[in-house]
Design an enzyme around this catalytic site. Structure first.
Site, short mmCIF file in Angstrom:
data_model
loop_
_atom_site.label_atom_id
_atom_site.label_comp_id
_atom_site.label_asym_id
_atom_site.label_seq_id
_atom_site.Cartn_x
_atom_site.Cartn_y
_atom_site.Cartn_z
N SER A 158 0.83 -1.20 0.00
CA SER A 158 0.00 0.00 0.00
C SER A 158 0.86 1.25 0.00
O SER A 158 2.00 1.25 0.52
CB SER A 158 -0.89 -0.01 1.24
N TYR A 184 -2.82 0.17 10.47
CA TYR A 184 -2.95 -0.50 9.19
C TYR A 184 -1.70 -0.24 8.33
O TYR A 184 -1.09 -1.18 7.78
CB TYR A 184 -4.19 -0.02 8.43
N LYS A 244 1.51 -2.86 6.88
CA LYS A 244 2.05 -2.98 5.52
C LYS A 244 3.56 -2.76 5.52
O LYS A 244 4.30 -3.45 4.82
CB LYS A 244 1.35 -2.00 4.58
#
Length: 341
Positions: free
Chosen positions: A126, A151, A155
């Site tokens: 991402s 989040y 990643k």
């Protein structure tokens, strides 16, 4: 045919990628416990491709269950790993759940790839790994700033786990850092199915327009952007999906120069939240009921991609513009209103 395992295959990006893989001649199986997806999306995949895809409804955080899928499918030649929780706001409020799920599942799938000699591994990363960048557009070599949310941190950590793991085995890996996937397959047979209140912009727009939500809140109107709202690089879901097929072929044909290879997947253009709303209103003919509100924790101010490497190395050229994205998203929302999915 080469068999590919897609984790999170019933999810938004996973389902569109399965379609692209099948149409490119691959045999595909899926692992998805459907905690954040709908297994009925497989019917849409079958309607588009004519192929019925087997989904194993297991939790990737359970190593033995995951291993059993590999025991049953010893002819897997590649893995595309999507399965992860992805809501920025939820990760801020429940970080341990995100670390446990996103990293535990990755570790288990890498252990199986190593044990069963699956040497081609594509990771769904991402643009959140860049944090709040000092300069835009970002390239694959742009420095990574601290993650703005748990989040995003998963990643960053996921990429690091892969980087260290592939030093000790024969796994070849590509990390695809994509920006903001939106829209639906042009057949309108598959698309995004948000669970609960949508955390992403486009489903929030379409659900508000159709009346599922009474109004929409724009998170932040005082950012240093063209109109004060956050700026992102929105990319059509089918363009994202096709990049995964290209990346997989790139690995299978051993074209990668380093391990892992990293590619940004974005259009190379940035649009603000208010510009996306305006594009939607234009293609739908619907005036959106929205209000301007405070900033949301975890949101990056502005980011968009330099996609030169993906174009040059993978031969990847995005085909859809912003109005195409909004139109297919709206047509999908209209379909959801009249179907059981």
């Amino acid at each position: 045919m080469n068999k590919i395992l897609v984790t999170g295959g019933c999810g938004y990006i996973g389902s569109h990628t399965i379609v692209d893989l099948i149409q490119s001649g691959f045999d595909v199986i899926s692992i998805d416990n459907n905690s954040r997806s709908n297994v009925d999306i497989l019917n849409g995949i079958e309607a588009i491709t004519g192929k019925k895809v087997t989904n194993y409804s297991i939790d990737l955080c359970n190593y033995e269950d995951t291993k059993n899928v590999f025991r049953e499918n010893r002819d897997i030649v590649g893995i595309i790993h999507f399965a992860a929780y992805k809501a920025v706001g939820e990760s801020v409020s429940n970080p341990l759940m995100y670390f446990e799920n996103n990293l535990g599942s990755l570790i288990n799938i890498l252990k199986c790839a190593e044990e069963f000699n699956v040497s081609n591994f594509v990771f769904s990363s991402s643009c959140t790994v860049y944090g709040n960048p000092d300069e835009i557009p970002v390239t694959e070599t742009s420095p990574q700033k601290p993650g703005e949310s748990p989040y995003g941190i998963t990643k960053q950590m996921g990429e690091q786990i892969i980087l260290e793991t592939i030093k000790t085995n024969n796994i070849q890996s590509i990390l695809l850092r994509y920006f903001n996937p939106v829209g639906a397959h042009p057949s309108i047979l598959i698309g995004e199915i948000p669970f609960g209140k949508p955390a992403n912009l486009v489903p929030a727009i379409t659900q508000t327009a159709i009346g599922k939500l009474p109004s929409m809140l724009v998170h932040g109107s005082d950012y240093p952007t063209r109109d004060g709202s956050c700026l992102r690089d929105y990319i059509h879901i089918c363009d994202i999906a096709h990049a995964h097929t290209l990346a997989l072929n790139y690995l299978i044909e051993r074209k990668n120069k380093v391990n892992p290879e990293i590619f940004n997947l974005g259009t190379g253009d940035g649009y603000t939240v208010l510009e996306v709303i305006a594009a939607f209103e234009k293609v739908s003919g619907t005036k959106l009921n929205y209000t301007l509100g405070p900033r949301r924790p975890g949101d990056v101010i502005a980011i968009y991609a330099n996609n030169d490497k993906a174009k040059t190395e993978l031969g990847w050229i995005p085909q859809y513009n912003l109005e195409n994205m909004m139109d297919t998203a709206w047509q999908w929302e209209l379909k959801l209103k009249n179907t059981a999915i």
